[in-house]
Scaffold this motif. Structure first.
Motif, PDB file in Angstrom:
ATOM      1  N   UNK A 189      -9.957   0.761 -16.051  1.00  0.00           N
ATOM      2  CA  UNK A 189     -10.295   0.435 -14.661  1.00  0.00           C
ATOM      3  C   UNK A 189     -10.107   1.606 -13.716  1.00  0.00           C
ATOM      4  N   UNK A 190      -9.118   2.471 -13.974  1.00  0.00           N
ATOM      5  CA  UNK A 190      -8.835   3.555 -13.028  1.00  0.00           C
ATOM      6  C   UNK A 190      -9.310   4.908 -13.509  1.00  0.00           C
ATOM      7  N   UNK A 191     -10.204   4.926 -14.508  1.00  0.00           N
ATOM      8  CA  UNK A 191     -10.774   6.182 -15.004  1.00  0.00           C
ATOM      9  C   UNK A 191     -12.256   6.198 -14.631  1.00  0.00           C
ATOM     10  N   UNK A 192     -12.599   7.037 -13.665  1.00  0.00           N
ATOM     11  CA  UNK A 192     -13.947   7.036 -13.115  1.00  0.00           C
ATOM     12  C   UNK A 192     -14.726   8.282 -13.514  1.00  0.00           C
ATOM     13  N   UNK A 218      -7.044  -3.202 -17.308  1.00  0.00           N
ATOM     14  CA  UNK A 218      -6.423  -2.102 -18.032  1.00  0.00           C
ATOM     15  C   UNK A 218      -6.466  -0.792 -17.267  1.00  0.00           C
ATOM     16  N   UNK A 219      -5.310  -0.129 -17.143  1.00  0.00           N
ATOM     17  CA  UNK A 219      -5.233   1.181 -16.486  1.00  0.00           C
ATOM     18  C   UNK A 219      -4.327   2.102 -17.298  1.00  0.00           C
ATOM     19  N   UNK A 241      -2.727   3.557 -10.025  1.00  0.00           N
ATOM     20  CA  UNK A 241      -2.647   2.367 -10.864  1.00  0.00           C
ATOM     21  C   UNK A 241      -2.571   1.090 -10.032  1.00  0.00           C
ATOM     22  N   UNK A 242      -1.691   1.078  -9.038  1.00  0.00           N
ATOM     23  CA  UNK A 242      -1.482  -0.138  -8.246  1.00  0.00           C
ATOM     24  C   UNK A 242      -2.741  -0.506  -7.465  1.00  0.00           C
ATOM     25  N   UNK A 243      -3.331   0.459  -6.790  1.00  0.00           N
ATOM     26  CA  UNK A 243      -4.533   0.181  -5.996  1.00  0.00           C
ATOM     27  C   UNK A 243      -5.655  -0.360  -6.876  1.00  0.00           C
ATOM     28  N   UNK A 244      -5.781   0.206  -8.087  1.00  0.00           N
ATOM     29  CA  UNK A 244      -6.845  -0.229  -8.995  1.00  0.00           C
ATOM     30  C   UNK A 244      -6.606  -1.646  -9.489  1.00  0.00           C
ATOM     31  N   UNK A 246      -4.834  -3.987  -8.093  1.00  0.00           N
ATOM     32  CA  UNK A 246      -4.994  -4.920  -6.972  1.00  0.00           C
ATOM     33  C   UNK A 246      -6.464  -5.153  -6.647  1.00  0.00           C
ATOM     34  N   UNK A 247      -7.264  -4.105  -6.745  1.00  0.00           N
ATOM     35  CA  UNK A 247      -8.700  -4.216  -6.478  1.00  0.00           C
ATOM     36  C   UNK A 247      -9.350  -5.203  -7.450  1.00  0.00           C
ATOM     37  N   UNK A 248      -9.085  -5.023  -8.735  1.00  0.00           N
ATOM     38  CA  UNK A 248      -9.766  -5.860  -9.724  1.00  0.00           C
ATOM     39  C   UNK A 248      -9.147  -7.242  -9.844  1.00  0.00           C
ATOM     40  N   UNK A 249      -7.909  -7.399  -9.411  1.00  0.00           N
ATOM     41  CA  UNK A 249      -7.340  -8.743  -9.344  1.00  0.00           C
ATOM     42  C   UNK A 249      -8.147  -9.596  -8.366  1.00  0.00           C
ATOM     43  N   UNK A 250      -8.547  -8.994  -7.249  1.00  0.00           N
ATOM     44  CA  UNK A 250      -9.378  -9.711  -6.275  1.00  0.00           C
ATOM     45  C   UNK A 250     -10.749 -10.043  -6.863  1.00  0.00           C
ATOM     46  N   UNK A 251     -11.303  -9.096  -7.633  1.00  0.00           N
ATOM     47  CA  UNK A 251     -12.601  -9.345  -8.280  1.00  0.00           C
ATOM     48  C   UNK A 251     -12.500 -10.540  -9.222  1.00  0.00           C
ATOM     49  N   UNK A 252     -11.447 -10.569 -10.019  1.00  0.00           N
ATOM     50  CA  UNK A 252     -11.262 -11.683 -10.952  1.00  0.00           C
ATOM     51  C   UNK A 252     -11.073 -13.002 -10.207  1.00  0.00           C
ATOM     52  N   UNK A 253     -10.296 -12.972  -9.143  1.00  0.00           N
ATOM     53  CA  UNK A 253     -10.064 -14.202  -8.392  1.00  0.00           C
ATOM     54  C   UNK A 253     -11.359 -14.735  -7.769  1.00  0.00           C
TER      55      UNK A 253
END
Length: 598
Positions: A189-192, A218-219, A241-244, A246-253
């Motif tokens: 998730x955090x590797x762009x 996964x990060x 790691x934390x920002x990523x 948190x970002x995808x937790x919102x996507x999942x929700x």
């Protein structure tokens, strides 16, 4: 990206007597209705509100298909009377048996990993670009893993091949069959990709069985570029790691997934080396320190548990989330010696995990159970292919060459080998420096196979240096050389010093009673008994990882007059062959080049 379920697979179970290792169980305090852990409603007519989901996890396998040797193949266990004992552990033949046995009686079971499944692997896997490990993980029925830093040792393109399949672009196919890749998703998730600003692999994945859904994000650690060869992370950006998460937790929700587990390749340092120590003594999370603590304290409360890794340590802790509620944080050491068994109680009414019911424990992958026959067959197949290369003798030693201590005999030996090779490339080479993290093991005097005591095989050398870094020569001023030594204990290395292993002739004093860069006593730095001249030029041999400024040694990335040589393992093999024989074996270096004041 839509939620997806894992294709069902036929699982095979080995017949064995129950032989689970001892474990310390951590549980989040609280109470649920009486049927919370039953998975059944009254009368067994309808599913209950609560469904237990078994989460099995491990991390940092590093291609250890065969039982790891020495201390790498043992765990420490605290006994009831406070004493400790060590237990032989690890090996995928045993890991498969333990996991298959653990799944019995758990219809809702998912298996996840915390990264570094491959990379820095023994010869049986590393020689074949870790295809054997991916095959083994497929057989283990791994459902999902995050990437770790070592997944980038050979670059993003090779990681994509491990995920998607296909034969190696240079070495081709090894077995006459096309490599099919991983059956499980790697998450990153955090590797762009710096060009597209999008994750190079899936950022998350959703496990689903019937009406139960759990999302996994996964990060890897944000600092991956500092501990991986520059070529391996070229064109990639590693985000917080934390920002990523948190970002995808919102996507999942937003997709209706309320139960979330973060797979984080970053870890902590427990207060005890025993795998079963109480990490929540005297209070919740008091038994752990390190980067994962800050991450756990700041990841959104929407995440229900963190499976971690990277530090190769074992812990099952509760760390409060930002809302002040305890949350499980686990790590299963490394090399397949442990696995974690966590019970996540899913609330069908809310779609979330009932955190107060979460229980978790680490279990030893003991070697007193039946070997999984399919893993024995897999190991045999790849060992047959590796044997002609791995069994070749490359040298002889008179005693164990240990990889222990601030300055290790093995580290000194590698530095001496690179210095000797550097002198062949350029007679003007003055010294060599080796990073401690690149020394993955020592050499043992006792024979591991039929080679005989004291014989060093290519396979054993590969275990010590599996990264295929090149030996590089660069020019530095004396002032820069002293700065390099100070970077061992300052900057990004201030909290956890990384002491470079020096070749013979370089000597200095390291005063650990001081702080920061002052710990390197400048006036003590000498080469062949002569003080370093700040204005003079010195030709230094390092591996390509250090030459790119890795491990926080930014000054090593500023050298001039670059000359790139062969791979570092070849340099070690050449040195051992030239400087030892059966009748005149090489003695371990004394590891007395750095004078340490404590």
């Amino acid at each position: 990206m839509q939620a997806q379920s894992r294709p069902s697979r036929r699982r095979t179970y080995a017949l064995l007597a129950s032989a689970a290792g001892l474990a310390t169980v951590a549980a989040l305090a609280g109470a649920l209705p009486a049927d919370a852990h039953s998975g059944k409603g009254h009368g067994h007519q309808h599913p209950s509100r609560y469904q237990d989901v078994q989460l099995l996890s491990f991390n940092d396998l590093h291609g250890n298909l065969e039982p790891p040797a020495g201390s790498s193949g043992r765990v420490t266990e605290t006994q009831a009377d406070g004493t400790t004992k060590t237990i032989d552990a690890g090996g995928v033949e045993y890991l498969a048996t333990h996991l298959r046995e653990a799944r019995k009686g758990h219809p809702y079971s998912v298996t996840a990993a915390g990264g570094d499944m491959v990379g820095a692997s023994p010869l049986i896997s590393g020689l074949f670009h870790d295809e054997p490990t991916i095959e083994a993980l497929n057989k283990l029925d791994l459902d999902v893993t995050t990437v770790g830093n070592h997944e980038f040792d050979e670059g993003a393109r090779e990681l994509a091949r491990l995920q998607n399949g296909g034969c190696h672009p240079t070495d081709g196919c090894y077995t006459g069959k096309k490599f099919k890749g991983a059956d499980f998703p790697y998450l990153a998730a955090n590797v762009l990709d710096e060009k597209t600003d999008k994750p190079i692999l899936k950022p998350y994945w959703v496990w689903q069985k019937k009406d139960v859904r759990i999302g996994f994000i996964g990060v890897t650690l944000e600092g991956t570029p500092g501990i991986v060869s520059a070529d391996g992370v070229k064109g990639l950006a590693f985000k917080d790691e934390v920002e990523t998460i948190n970002k995808y937790a919102k996507v999942l929700q937003r997709q209706g997934v309320q139960s979330i587990v973060a797979l984080v390749h970053e870890g902590g340092f427990p207060s005890s080396s025993s795998y079963n120590h109480d990490c929540d003594s005297p209070g919740a999370g008091d038994g752990i320190s390190g980067p994962i603590v800050d991450i756990a304290k700041n990841v959104t409360p929407a995440v229900d548990a963190l499976v971690t890794g990277h530090t190769h340590t074992a812990y099952v802790c509760t760390v409060d989330d930002p809302a002040g509620n305890p949350r499980m944080v686990t790590s299963a050491a490394s090399f397949g010696r442990l696995y974690t068994d966590t019970t996540l109680t899913y609330d069908r009414r809310t779609g979330d995990i009932a955190r107060t019911a979460v229980q978790s424990a680490n279990h030893v992958v003991t070697r007193d159970v039946a070997k999984a026959p399919d893993m024995t067959e897999l190991i045999g197949k790849w060992n047959t292919l590796a044997a002609p290369i791995g069994n070749r003798a490359i040298g002889h030693i008179s005693a164990d060459v240990n990889n222990t201590g601030t300055e290790s005999p093995m580290g000194d030996l590698i530095a001496d080998a690179q210095f000797a090779y550097g002198k062949e490339l350029d007679p003007g080479t003055d010294l060599a420096l080796m990073n401690p993290g690149g020394v993955r093991a020592g050499l043992t005097y006792a024979a591991k196979g039929s080679e005989g005591d004291g014989v060093v095989t290519y396979a054993e050398g590969f275990t010590v240096q599996p990264f295929a870094n090149t030996v590089n020569l660069q020019d530095f001023t004396g002032a820069q050389l002293i700065q390099v030594l100070k970077e061992q204990v300052s900057g990004t290395n201030a909290a956890a010093p990384k002491i470079l292993q020096p070749s013979a002739g370089l000597a200095y004093t390291l005063d650990l009673t001081k702080t920061g860069a002052d710990r390197v006593v400048t006036d003590s730095v000498k080469l062949n008994g002569t003080a370093i001249d700040p204005a003079a030029t010195y030709r230094v041999a390092t591996n390509s990882f250090l030459a790119g400024g890795g491990d926080g040694f930014t000054t090593l990335g500023q050298g001039t007059g670059d000359l790139v040589g062969t791979d570092d393992l070849s340099a070690l093999a050449q040195y051992l062959t030239a400087n030892s024989s059966a009748t005149n074996p090489l003695a371990p270096p004394a590891a007395n080049r750095i004078t340490i004041v404590q």
